[in-house]
Design a protein around this motif. Structure first.
Motif, mmCIF file in Angstrom:
data_model
loop_
_atom_site.group_PDB
_atom_site.id
_atom_site.type_symbol
_atom_site.label_atom_id
_atom_site.label_comp_id
_atom_site.label_asym_id
_atom_site.label_seq_id
_atom_site.Cartn_x
_atom_site.Cartn_y
_atom_site.Cartn_z
ATOM 1 N N PHE A 96 0.836 -1.196 0.000
ATOM 2 C CA PHE A 96 0.000 0.000 0.000
ATOM 3 C C PHE A 96 0.871 1.246 0.000
ATOM 4 O O PHE A 96 1.947 1.255 0.594
ATOM 5 C CB PHE A 96 -0.914 0.020 1.231
ATOM 6 C CG PHE A 96 -1.885 -1.125 1.300
ATOM 7 C CD1 PHE A 96 -3.150 -1.016 0.754
ATOM 8 C CD2 PHE A 96 -1.529 -2.313 1.916
ATOM 9 C CE1 PHE A 96 -4.041 -2.075 0.818
ATOM 10 C CE2 PHE A 96 -2.418 -3.378 1.993
ATOM 11 C CZ PHE A 96 -3.676 -3.253 1.436
ATOM 12 N N LYS A 97 0.394 2.283 -0.654
ATOM 13 C CA LYS A 97 1.078 3.564 -0.665
ATOM 14 C C LYS A 97 0.157 4.651 -0.144
ATOM 15 O O LYS A 97 -1.042 4.665 -0.444
ATOM 16 C CB LYS A 97 1.533 3.919 -2.089
ATOM 17 C CG LYS A 97 2.617 3.024 -2.644
ATOM 18 C CD LYS A 97 3.016 3.481 -4.029
ATOM 19 C CE LYS A 97 4.118 2.593 -4.607
ATOM 20 N NZ LYS A 97 4.487 3.015 -5.991
ATOM 21 N N LYS A 98 0.743 5.570 0.647
ATOM 22 C CA LYS A 98 -0.033 6.683 1.170
ATOM 23 C C LYS A 98 -0.333 7.653 0.042
ATOM 24 O O LYS A 98 0.478 7.862 -0.850
ATOM 25 C CB LYS A 98 0.767 7.400 2.259
ATOM 26 C CG LYS A 98 -0.035 8.401 3.067
ATOM 27 C CD LYS A 98 -0.626 7.729 4.284
ATOM 28 C CE LYS A 98 -1.268 8.774 5.219
ATOM 29 N NZ LYS A 98 -2.660 9.044 4.855
ATOM 30 N N ARG A 134 -6.888 8.000 2.355
ATOM 31 C CA ARG A 134 -6.752 7.189 1.137
ATOM 32 C C ARG A 134 -5.414 6.471 1.055
ATOM 33 O O ARG A 134 -4.357 7.027 1.338
ATOM 34 C CB ARG A 134 -6.948 8.064 -0.093
ATOM 35 C CG ARG A 134 -6.703 7.376 -1.406
ATOM 36 C CD ARG A 134 -7.198 8.183 -2.575
ATOM 37 N NE ARG A 134 -8.659 8.080 -2.708
ATOM 38 C CZ ARG A 134 -9.317 8.385 -3.820
ATOM 39 N NH1 ARG A 134 -8.667 8.827 -4.887
ATOM 40 N NH2 ARG A 134 -10.631 8.250 -3.879
ATOM 41 N N LEU A 135 -5.486 5.197 0.644
ATOM 42 C CA LEU A 135 -4.317 4.397 0.312
ATOM 43 C C LEU A 135 -4.462 3.898 -1.120
ATOM 44 O O LEU A 135 -5.569 3.883 -1.668
ATOM 45 C CB LEU A 135 -4.198 3.190 1.249
ATOM 46 C CG LEU A 135 -4.000 3.446 2.743
ATOM 47 C CD1 LEU A 135 -4.063 2.125 3.507
ATOM 48 C CD2 LEU A 135 -2.684 4.158 3.014
ATOM 49 N N PHE A 174 -7.539 2.353 -5.475
ATOM 50 C CA PHE A 174 -7.643 3.298 -4.370
ATOM 51 C C PHE A 174 -8.531 2.706 -3.277
ATOM 52 O O PHE A 174 -9.583 2.131 -3.566
ATOM 53 C CB PHE A 174 -8.235 4.625 -4.833
ATOM 54 C CG PHE A 174 -7.292 5.456 -5.656
ATOM 55 C CD1 PHE A 174 -6.142 5.985 -5.093
ATOM 56 C CD2 PHE A 174 -7.564 5.709 -6.987
ATOM 57 C CE1 PHE A 174 -5.266 6.760 -5.841
ATOM 58 C CE2 PHE A 174 -6.704 6.479 -7.753
ATOM 59 C CZ PHE A 174 -5.548 7.008 -7.180
ATOM 60 N N ILE A 175 -8.111 2.884 -2.038
ATOM 61 C CA ILE A 175 -8.886 2.413 -0.889
ATOM 62 C C ILE A 175 -9.116 3.597 0.045
ATOM 63 O O ILE A 175 -8.162 4.175 0.576
ATOM 64 C CB ILE A 175 -8.165 1.277 -0.154
ATOM 65 C CG1 ILE A 175 -7.960 0.089 -1.104
ATOM 66 C CG2 ILE A 175 -8.964 0.844 1.081
ATOM 67 C CD1 ILE A 175 -7.187 -1.056 -0.501
ATOM 68 N N ASP A 176 -10.365 3.991 0.212
ATOM 69 C CA ASP A 176 -10.736 5.071 1.124
ATOM 70 C C ASP A 176 -11.220 4.470 2.434
ATOM 71 O O ASP A 176 -12.104 3.611 2.434
ATOM 72 C CB ASP A 176 -11.822 5.948 0.510
ATOM 73 C CG ASP A 176 -11.297 6.788 -0.640
ATOM 74 O OD1 ASP A 176 -10.216 7.376 -0.484
ATOM 75 O OD2 ASP A 176 -11.962 6.843 -1.693
#
Length: 283
Positions: free
Chosen positions: A86-88, A94-95, A102-104
């Motif tokens: 995962f990236k910030k 959000r990741l 995208f993961i919110d």
């Protein structure tokens, strides 16, 4: 739909499965309850389970995570980042999973204040309501996304999702037109979501009251089902919104945001009135 296993294994792409599996493992390791919300949950239920094609596609995964503090929330984010999968992102919630999805992540639970709002540290400039999240999570259902390997997670029921969409629309007005359209999509397709037997058995009086108009009756039933999972604060908030958006003095902001999807003002207003009547147990 509560506690009923919805099996859509084989219908979700591998990237989505992998991302959700990683999130589940991290949340389980930290004993953090979560559920999938937003358009992903809408598509899982209506498109992939009931074969009702969604009006718009989504490439994001929206999560609600039940946490006690920002320290616990930060622990979740840090654990995800340490996995190197995962990236910030610039947005605090959000990741990104493997440069692909995208993961919110929205925290709710004891992390919120007495008004069920959260403000993102350290600046606390971004404030959002998490009204309804506890209610909807409490009445969430289980979905099987994959059989091999097995992957089951919690998602809202359609009445729960309708609650979150309506409250999000109001909290973010006028930016969240898509929430209004998603709510309308749920409303006009609730009749296709496994409620037919209820309308002709346990809810037959409701059907008779609507002169056997299936759509009108199903939307009133949706309102009733929303009411049955809404506790005091959520009930009051939704009641206020539905009354304000349908009475004679209204500016009809909700209808206006729905109209591009279903181009008939009077019909949309009538559907919202049916939702209100079901929610308030009128008629």
């Amino acid at each position: 739909m509560k506690d009923i296993l919805i099996d859509i294994s084989g219908k979700i792409g591998k990237s989505y499965i992998d991302a959700i599996k990683e999130i589940r493992e991290i949340c389980n390791s930290l004993a953090i309850p979560f559920f999938i919300v937003g358009a992903s949950a809408r598509d899982f239920i209506l498109e992939h389970f009931y074969d009702v094609k969604s009006p718009r596609r989504t490439t994001d995964i929206d999560l609600g995570v039940k946490v006690k503090s920002w320290k616990q929330f930060d622990g979740l984010i840090n654990a995800a980042l340490k996995s190197d999968k995962f990236k910030k992102q610039e947005e605090k919630q959000r990741l990104m999973y493997k440069d692909d999805i995208f993961i919110d992540i929205v925290p709710f639970g004891k992390i919120s204040d007495k008004d069920l709002r959260i403000s993102w540290p350290p600046e606390h400039e971004i404030v959002m309501s998490v009204m309804g999240f506890d209610d909807v999570y409490r009445h969430s259902t289980t979905i099987r996304l994959s059989s091999n390997p097995p992957l089951e997670v919690k998602i809202p029921t359609l009445p729960g999702l309708a609650i979150l969409k309506l409250l999000s629309w109001k909290d973010n007005y006028p930016e969240r037109k898509k929430d209004a359209r998603d709510l309308l999509f749920i409303m006009i397709n609730y009749e296709h979501a496994g409620i037919f037997d209820r309308l002709y058995e346990t809810e037959v009086q409701l059907l008779k009251n609507e002169d056997f108009d299936i759509r009108a009756a199903s939307i009133k039933l949706l309102g009733k089902d929303m009411r049955n999972i809404s506790y005091a604060g959520t009930f009051d908030s939704i009641s206020k919104i539905l009354i304000e958006e349908t009475d004679g003095e209204s500016r009809f902001n909700l209808v206006t945001h729905m109209i591009n999807y279903y181009d008939d003002f009077d019909k949309i207003l009538n559907l919202l009135i049916k939702l209100k009547e079901g929610f308030l147990n009128q008629g």
